[in-house]
Motif scaffolding. Structure first.
Motif, PDB file in Angstrom:
ATOM      1  N   ILE A  82     -38.330  18.530  17.555  1.00 22.36           N
ATOM      2  CA  ILE A  82     -39.088  17.840  16.517  1.00 22.36           C
ATOM      3  C   ILE A  82     -40.013  16.838  17.189  1.00 22.36           C
ATOM      4  O   ILE A  82     -39.570  16.018  17.999  1.00 22.36           O
ATOM      5  CB  ILE A  82     -38.140  17.122  15.540  1.00 22.36           C
ATOM      6  N   ASN A  83     -41.288  16.943  16.870  1.00 20.88           N
ATOM      7  CA  ASN A  83     -42.267  16.001  17.409  1.00 20.88           C
ATOM      8  C   ASN A  83     -42.558  14.971  16.323  1.00 20.88           C
ATOM      9  O   ASN A  83     -43.249  15.260  15.354  1.00 20.88           O
ATOM     10  CB  ASN A  83     -43.529  16.781  17.796  1.00 20.88           C
ATOM     11  N   LEU A  84     -42.004  13.786  16.472  1.00 20.35           N
ATOM     12  CA  LEU A  84     -42.179  12.730  15.468  1.00 20.35           C
ATOM     13  C   LEU A  84     -43.475  11.988  15.802  1.00 20.35           C
ATOM     14  O   LEU A  84     -43.546  11.254  16.776  1.00 20.35           O
ATOM     15  CB  LEU A  84     -40.962  11.800  15.528  1.00 20.35           C
ATOM     16  N   GLU A  85     -44.498  12.251  14.980  1.00 19.35           N
ATOM     17  CA  GLU A  85     -45.834  11.783  15.337  1.00 19.35           C
ATOM     18  C   GLU A  85     -46.232  10.496  14.617  1.00 19.35           C
ATOM     19  O   GLU A  85     -46.176  10.432  13.390  1.00 19.35           O
ATOM     20  CB  GLU A  85     -46.839  12.878  14.988  1.00 19.35           C
ATOM     21  N   VAL A  86     -46.605   9.496  15.403  1.00 17.77           N
ATOM     22  CA  VAL A  86     -47.046   8.220  14.842  1.00 17.77           C
ATOM     23  C   VAL A  86     -48.234   7.720  15.675  1.00 17.77           C
ATOM     24  O   VAL A  86     -48.203   7.799  16.909  1.00 17.77           O
ATOM     25  CB  VAL A  86     -45.896   7.171  14.858  1.00 17.77           C
ATOM     26  N   SER A  91     -46.151  13.855  26.761  1.00 18.13           N
ATOM     27  CA  SER A  91     -46.926  14.610  25.777  1.00 18.13           C
ATOM     28  C   SER A  91     -47.213  16.071  26.178  1.00 18.13           C
ATOM     29  O   SER A  91     -47.320  16.917  25.286  1.00 18.13           O
ATOM     30  CB  SER A  91     -48.198  13.854  25.366  1.00 18.13           C
ATOM     31  N   PRO A  92     -47.279  16.409  27.492  1.00 18.49           N
ATOM     32  CA  PRO A  92     -47.420  17.847  27.817  1.00 18.49           C
ATOM     33  C   PRO A  92     -46.283  18.718  27.285  1.00 18.49           C
ATOM     34  O   PRO A  92     -46.454  19.929  27.114  1.00 18.49           O
ATOM     35  CB  PRO A  92     -47.430  17.863  29.357  1.00 18.49           C
ATOM     36  N   LEU A  93     -45.135  18.123  26.987  1.00 22.34           N
ATOM     37  CA  LEU A  93     -44.014  18.917  26.470  1.00 22.34           C
ATOM     38  C   LEU A  93     -44.308  19.464  25.085  1.00 22.34           C
ATOM     39  O   LEU A  93     -43.730  20.470  24.670  1.00 22.34           O
ATOM     40  CB  LEU A  93     -42.735  18.068  26.398  1.00 22.34           C
ATOM     41  N   ILE A  94     -45.217  18.796  24.357  1.00 20.35           N
ATOM     42  CA  ILE A  94     -45.551  19.258  23.001  1.00 20.35           C
ATOM     43  C   ILE A  94     -46.150  20.660  23.078  1.00 20.35           C
ATOM     44  O   ILE A  94     -45.735  21.568  22.358  1.00 20.35           O
ATOM     45  CB  ILE A  94     -46.508  18.248  22.329  1.00 20.35           C
ATOM     46  N   GLY A  95     -47.099  20.849  23.999  1.00 19.44           N
ATOM     47  CA  GLY A  95     -47.698  22.166  24.168  1.00 19.44           C
ATOM     48  C   GLY A  95     -46.687  23.178  24.693  1.00 19.44           C
ATOM     49  O   GLY A  95     -46.666  24.342  24.274  1.00 19.44           O
ATOM     50  N   TRP A  96     -45.848  22.734  25.581  1.00 27.69           N
ATOM     51  CA  TRP A  96     -44.873  23.611  26.231  1.00 27.69           C
ATOM     52  C   TRP A  96     -43.893  24.186  25.207  1.00 27.69           C
ATOM     53  O   TRP A  96     -43.661  25.392  25.152  1.00 27.69           O
ATOM     54  CB  TRP A  96     -44.143  22.807  27.315  1.00 27.69           C
ATOM     55  N   GLY A 130     -42.602  28.390  20.575  1.00 21.88           N
ATOM     56  CA  GLY A 130     -42.399  28.625  19.153  1.00 21.88           C
ATOM     57  C   GLY A 130     -41.248  27.846  18.540  1.00 21.88           C
ATOM     58  O   GLY A 130     -40.754  28.202  17.471  1.00 21.88           O
ATOM     59  N   ILE A 131     -40.809  26.766  19.187  1.00 22.55           N
ATOM     60  CA  ILE A 131     -39.677  26.026  18.618  1.00 22.55           C
ATOM     61  C   ILE A 131     -40.034  24.579  18.261  1.00 22.55           C
ATOM     62  O   ILE A 131     -39.162  23.761  18.014  1.00 22.55           O
ATOM     63  CB  ILE A 131     -38.439  26.044  19.544  1.00 22.55           C
ATOM     64  N   LEU A 132     -41.351  24.282  18.228  1.00 27.90           N
ATOM     65  CA  LEU A 132     -41.763  22.904  17.938  1.00 27.90           C
ATOM     66  C   LEU A 132     -42.160  22.746  16.476  1.00 27.90           C
ATOM     67  O   LEU A 132     -42.892  23.571  15.930  1.00 27.90           O
ATOM     68  CB  LEU A 132     -42.954  22.520  18.813  1.00 27.90           C
ATOM     69  N   SER A 183     -36.313  13.270   5.130  1.00 28.07           N
ATOM     70  CA  SER A 183     -36.197  14.524   4.393  1.00 28.07           C
ATOM     71  C   SER A 183     -37.101  15.602   4.984  1.00 28.07           C
ATOM     72  O   SER A 183     -36.755  16.781   4.961  1.00 28.07           O
ATOM     73  CB  SER A 183     -36.383  14.306   2.888  1.00 28.07           C
ATOM     74  N   ASN A 184     -38.215  15.216   5.596  1.00 22.98           N
ATOM     75  CA  ASN A 184     -39.046  16.217   6.272  1.00 22.98           C
ATOM     76  C   ASN A 184     -38.365  16.758   7.535  1.00 22.98           C
ATOM     77  O   ASN A 184     -38.516  17.939   7.867  1.00 22.98           O
ATOM     78  CB  ASN A 184     -40.421  15.639   6.608  1.00 22.98           C
ATOM     79  N   ILE A 185     -37.601  15.915   8.200  1.00 22.56           N
ATOM     80  CA  ILE A 185     -36.856  16.388   9.377  1.00 22.56           C
ATOM     81  C   ILE A 185     -35.748  17.350   8.928  1.00 22.56           C
ATOM     82  O   ILE A 185     -35.543  18.411   9.533  1.00 22.56           O
ATOM     83  CB  ILE A 185     -36.267  15.194  10.170  1.00 22.56           C
TER      84      ILE A 185
END
Ligand code: ADP
Ligand code: ZN
Length: 218
Positions: free
Chosen positions: A113-117, A181-186, A191-193, A207-209
């Motif tokens: 899960i990429n928690l973006e802020v 942050s390179p892990l986001i692309g990885w 296909g698991i992000l 609730s979104n998580i």
């Protein structure tokens, strides 16, 4: 998702990983494995692992990969994590750590899960953050404990973390951009992000998580 739940949460310092991971860990009964908490309690206990880590942590630097990977691999081999899975908070933070999680452990991550802020929001949150030295509960300048500055849960001292001072904050955010942050692309290529917007109301973020976790089939 079916048990064992194997989840990692990515997100900048101050994105709210700790708070969200506590909630999810309770709701799904999965061990919350926070490398920051593991390191801070090792430093407090004065173990050799803690001594090796403390100088890096105070500067806002990352602890060397070989030090942290060993500790995480050991933690994930314990019975609770083998049976119920894990919710990783603060790990992996480098590509080497992500590869170690894939290979050293016969327990590959199923969902990231990429928690973006936005950066200006986390800067504001980190500089006003205060933490209980006893139990780790988080407060802020605008949300202090009832009796200043003693924890409502355990009575411990509520203080500013050394690495929440301005110089360390900018160092930590720069390291996030460069190394994490390179892990986001990885993970996205695998296909698991799933990215979840983390700046809104805490309950909506939770609730979104939860939805993201339910969306995983295996
Ligand atoms: P934050 O995400 O707010 O920096 P954490 O509590 O997750 O805080 O971590 C605190 C410190 O512990 C980090 O600044 C770093 O020095 C160290 N640390 C935690 N997790 C890792 C990791 N996966 N790899 C290297 N160092 C880590
Ligand atoms: Zn406390």
């Amino acid at each position: 998702m079916n048990k064992p739940f194997r989840i990692a949460m990515l997100g900048k310092q101050g994105a709210g990983k700790g708070t969200q991971c506590s909630r999810i860990s309770e709701q799904f009964q999965i061990p919350h494995v926070s490398t920051g908490d593991m390191l801070r309690s090792a430093v407090k206990a004065g173990t050799e692992f803690g001594l090796r880590a403390s100088e890096f942590m105070e500067r806002g630097d990352l602890v060397p990969d070989e030090v942290i990977i060993g500790a995480v691999v050991e933690r994930l081999s314990q019975d609770d994590a083998v049976n119920s899975g894990y919710l990783l908070d603060g790990f992996p933070r480098t590509l080497a750590q992500a590869k170690a999680l894939d290979s050293a452990i016969d327990q590959a991550v199923k969902l990231v899960i990429n928690l973006e802020v936005a950066t200006d929001v986390v800067l504001e949150r980190l500089s006003s953050r205060r933490v209980c030295e006893g139990c780790g509960r988080t407060y802020s300048v605008s949300n202090p404990p009832t009796s200043p500055w003693h924890c409502d849960t355990c009575g411990g001292d509520v203080v500013q973390r050394a690495d929440d001072k301005p110089e360390a904050i900018s160092r930590r955010l720069a390291l996030y951009d460069e190394l994490t942050s390179p892990l986001i692309g990885w993970y996205s290529e695998k296909g698991i992000l799933v990215t979840v917007e983390g700046s809104g109301d805490l309950d909506i973020v939770t609730s979104n998580i939860v939805k993201a976790i339910h969306s995983v089939e295996a």
